[in-house]
Design a protein around this motif. Sequence first.
Motif, short mmCIF file in Angstrom:
data_model
loop_
_atom_site.label_atom_id
_atom_site.label_comp_id
_atom_site.label_asym_id
_atom_site.label_seq_id
_atom_site.Cartn_x
_atom_site.Cartn_y
_atom_site.Cartn_z
N SER B 128 0.83 -1.21 0.00
CA SER B 128 0.00 0.00 0.00
C SER B 128 0.86 1.25 0.00
CB SER B 128 -0.92 0.00 1.21
OG SER B 128 -0.18 0.20 2.38
N THR B 129 2.02 1.24 0.67
CA THR B 129 2.86 2.44 0.71
C THR B 129 3.35 2.79 -0.69
OG1 THR B 129 3.57 1.61 2.84
CG2 THR B 129 4.73 3.50 1.96
N VAL B 130 3.75 1.76 -1.46
CA VAL B 130 4.20 1.99 -2.83
C VAL B 130 3.08 2.57 -3.67
CG1 VAL B 130 5.15 0.88 -4.86
CG2 VAL B 130 5.84 0.11 -2.60
N GLY B 131 1.89 1.95 -3.58
CA GLY B 131 0.75 2.41 -4.38
C GLY B 131 0.35 3.83 -4.04
N ILE B 132 0.28 4.14 -2.72
CA ILE B 132 -0.12 5.49 -2.31
C ILE B 132 0.90 6.51 -2.79
CG2 ILE B 132 -0.40 6.98 -0.30
CD1 ILE B 132 -1.58 4.67 1.15
N GLY B 133 2.19 6.20 -2.64
CA GLY B 133 3.22 7.14 -3.06
C GLY B 133 3.13 7.44 -4.54
N LYS B 134 2.93 6.38 -5.36
CA LYS B 134 2.84 6.61 -6.80
C LYS B 134 1.63 7.45 -7.15
CE LYS B 134 5.55 2.90 -8.67
NZ LYS B 134 5.56 1.48 -8.98
N LEU B 135 0.46 7.11 -6.54
CA LEU B 135 -0.76 7.84 -6.89
C LEU B 135 -0.67 9.29 -6.44
CD1 LEU B 135 -3.73 5.45 -6.20
CD2 LEU B 135 -3.05 6.44 -8.36
N LEU B 136 -0.08 9.54 -5.25
CA LEU B 136 -0.04 10.91 -4.72
C LEU B 136 0.82 11.81 -5.58
CD1 LEU B 136 0.23 10.96 -0.84
CD2 LEU B 136 -1.57 11.85 -2.26
N LEU B 137 1.83 11.27 -6.25
CA LEU B 137 2.70 12.13 -7.04
C LEU B 137 2.41 12.05 -8.53
CD1 LEU B 137 6.02 11.91 -5.10
CD2 LEU B 137 4.35 13.72 -5.17
#
Lengths: 102, 165
Positions: B128-137
């Motif tokens: 989830s951390t990877v996915g959230i980071g990609k989506l947020l940026l």
Amino acid sequence: MVGLTHYLTLSTILFCIGIFGALTRRNAIGILMSIELMFNAVNINFVAFSKFITPNDFVGQIFAIFVITVAAAEATVGLAIVLLIYRNFKGINVDNINIMKW
Amino acid sequence: MLTGIPAAIFYILTGIILGSAVMVVSSKNIFHCALFLVLCFFGVAGIYILLSAEFLAAVQVLIYVGAITILMIFAIMLTAKLYSAKIRQSNEQVLPGIIIVAALLVATIFTLSRTAWKLSYETAQVQSTVGIGKLLLTKYVLPFEVVSVVLLTALIGAIIIARKE
């Protein structure tokens, strides 16, 4: 077996406890705490839907992050208002603060 | 779906969250309320870990436990002599409040237990951390920037409201 319905039930009960606190507290800080409980209930809902309905799409978790940010802003401004009220009224019990009524 | 030990952990966390939430809204001492609020936030962080949202669990502990509750305790300390056990903490609306809340609870739980959710049984491809980071940026970079402006506005607003003339 713990599924989506269990998480939704947990967050519903937490939200109702928060509403009860916001309705019955006299202390303005107590009301702010109840509002934070309600924010947490909503966030549990977002994360549970994100996990059980769209597991590969993290939109629910991103929304929860935005909710947490807005909750932090709300707590900051709310507590500043509480301190101002305390300075002007020598108390923060909301049933004494009625200068905007009538 | 959780079974076995994770399900037991879910029920323990539920007990902690709901018990401390009830104490938050019912305790006579507002300082104890703030401490029970910390316990409740930790329980919610545990629920996030059960839902495999590790990043949100860390954010929960950092922001809610580390910042918001400390801010509340500051406010309680600054508005001194208001949190003694002798002062009545609830107004006259306790009985109507209980009735309204019980009606809302029954209606909502009835509705959500009767709804057929379109469940998906896939498991997440990335953490989830990877996915959230990609989506947020990428996709959500504009809301991300706007929310930082919101935080800045709240900061300035709080300073202007709370300062002495």
